[in-house]
Design a protein around this motif. Structure first.
Motif, short mmCIF file in Angstrom:
data_model
loop_
_atom_site.label_atom_id
_atom_site.label_comp_id
_atom_site.label_asym_id
_atom_site.label_seq_id
_atom_site.Cartn_x
_atom_site.Cartn_y
_atom_site.Cartn_z
N HIS A 1 1.23 -1.69 0.16
CA HIS A 1 0.13 -0.16 0.05
C HIS A 1 0.90 1.39 0.32
O HIS A 1 2.07 1.29 0.16
N HIS B 1 1.69 3.72 1.92
CA HIS B 1 2.34 4.28 3.57
C HIS B 1 4.09 4.28 3.22
O HIS B 1 4.72 2.96 2.66
N HIS C 1 6.05 1.58 4.33
CA HIS C 1 6.08 0.48 3.47
C HIS C 1 6.91 -0.22 2.75
O HIS C 1 7.65 -0.66 1.44
N HIS D 1 -7.27 1.07 5.32
CA HIS D 1 -6.61 1.74 6.30
C HIS D 1 -5.86 3.17 5.39
O HIS D 1 -5.64 4.24 5.61
N ASP E 1 -1.18 -3.26 6.55
CA ASP E 1 -1.84 -2.67 7.20
C ASP E 1 -2.73 -2.96 7.97
O ASP E 1 -4.33 -2.26 8.45
#
Ligand SMILES: [Zn+2]
Length: 344
Positions: free
Chosen positions: A85, A87, A90, A187, A206
């Motif tokens: 994802h 973020h 990550h 999320h 997450d």
């Protein structure tokens, strides 16, 4: 059980051993964020696969190299990099890893444009967040301070080209692992989980974390144009719908993006549902006593939080207020560009 190990530690050790038997190894990489370490997962297969990278920092790279070496590999050996994802804890190192290894970079198709124009996307994301904060009663000086914080964090991410876009539902085929690609937004808009169908092991990032509830952060929709000024996405409601889908699955093991493996995802998800229900009820009581802005609700619940937490707590409040709006228990009232919520 080894000395000094409690039953929970034993269960976690056994769960990691089960994953390792399946050729999936957790590499816990340091981050500068409150969440602590991020879990990347090395899948020993052909292609040699790394799921998530850790943030863009020398310390993260150094520890990642050590963790790979412990399994007999180097960065240059990586053949496929999978990003779960948007973020930065990550994917931040992904561009460096891809450059050094020549690895393919796989991610959800709709995430590709975000990752390749990460700097610009962060600008758009910041502007979107600023408008949202002002609209929900956060004082302008906090919004300005947060802009500086965000600018300071930005370098932990780095733009990366996705060379292998993945469709929701597609099968990512390695020699010995078949990974079902499943979009589970909430999320973040791009949350993608990878299910090893044969072994019922889910790499969940997450989407589900054992020791903390995954904050459904309000974020611009992935396909929004630069000038997006549409309705605010209902991150928590989206997230709970995604959790329902995961709850319905038979899973032996969930490997999250932070912390320990999860062996009973149904119990954990039910706990999350109860938590969100309780929080929504608590907010309803506050709104029923008098109409309040989201910022006022956050202050009532958590006091004056650190500036860095202002957007997080706003997302938290709006997520639960969205449940109350959906159930027609509160209404939104706007005055001079600022929204308050009133009980029906
Ligand atoms: Zn995340």
């Amino acid at each position: 059980m080894s000395d000094g190990e409690d039953p929970q530690q034993q269960a976690e050790r056994e769960a990691l051993a089960l994953a390792a038997d399946a050729g999936i190894h957790r590499l816990a990489i340091p981050t500068p964020f409150m969440v602590g370490r991020v879990n990347a997962y090395l899948i020993e297969d052909s292609p040699l696969t790394l799921v998530d990278s850790g943030p863009n920092s020398a310390k993260a790279l150094d520890e990642l190299e050590q963790a790979l070496a412990a399994h007999g590999h180097t960065v240059e050996d990586i053949e496929l990099l999978v990003i779960t994802h948007q973020h930065m804890d990550h994917f931040g190192l992904a561009s460096i890893l891809a450059r050094r290894s020549g690895a393919e970079v796989a991610a959800l198709d709709r995430l590709g444009p975000f990752l390749s124009s990460y700097g610009h996307q962060t600008d758009l994301e910041d502007r979107f967040a600023e408008r949202l904060m002002l609209r929900h009663g956060i004082p302008p000086e906090i919004v300005t301070a947060l802009r500086a914080v965000s600018a300071g964090f930005r370098a932990w991410g780095s733009a990366v080209e996705v060379t292998r876009p993945l469709a929701d539902g597609e099968l990512l085929q390695l020699r010995d692992h078949e990974l079902r690609v499943l979009h589970r937004p909430g999320h973040s808009p791009s949350d993608t989980v990878f299910l090893d169908e044969r072994r019922s092991i889910m790499l969940a990032a997450d989407h589900l974390i054992a020791h903390i509830s995954s904050n459904p952060l309000i974020s611009r929709p992935l396909d929004a144009g630069d000038e997006y000024d549409g309705p605010r996405p209902q991150a928590l409601i989206t997230y709970m719908a995604s959790l329902e889908k995961t709850r319905a699955m038979e899973l032996a093991l969930v490997l999250p993006g932070h912390g320990q493996p999860i062996t009973d995802h149904v119990a954990l998800i039910d706990e999350r549902f109860r938590l969100h229900q309780r929080r929504a009820e608590k907010m309803l009581r506050l709104i029923a006593s008098e109409p309040r802005t989201a910022h006022e609700i956050a202050q009532e619940l958590w006091g004056n939080v650190a500036v860095t937490q202002a957007f997080l707590t706003l997302s938290e409040v709006l997520g639960h207020v969205d449940m109350l709006l959906r159930d027609e228990l509160v209404v939104e009232e706007e005055r001079e560009g600022v929204v308050s919520f009133r009980a029906v």
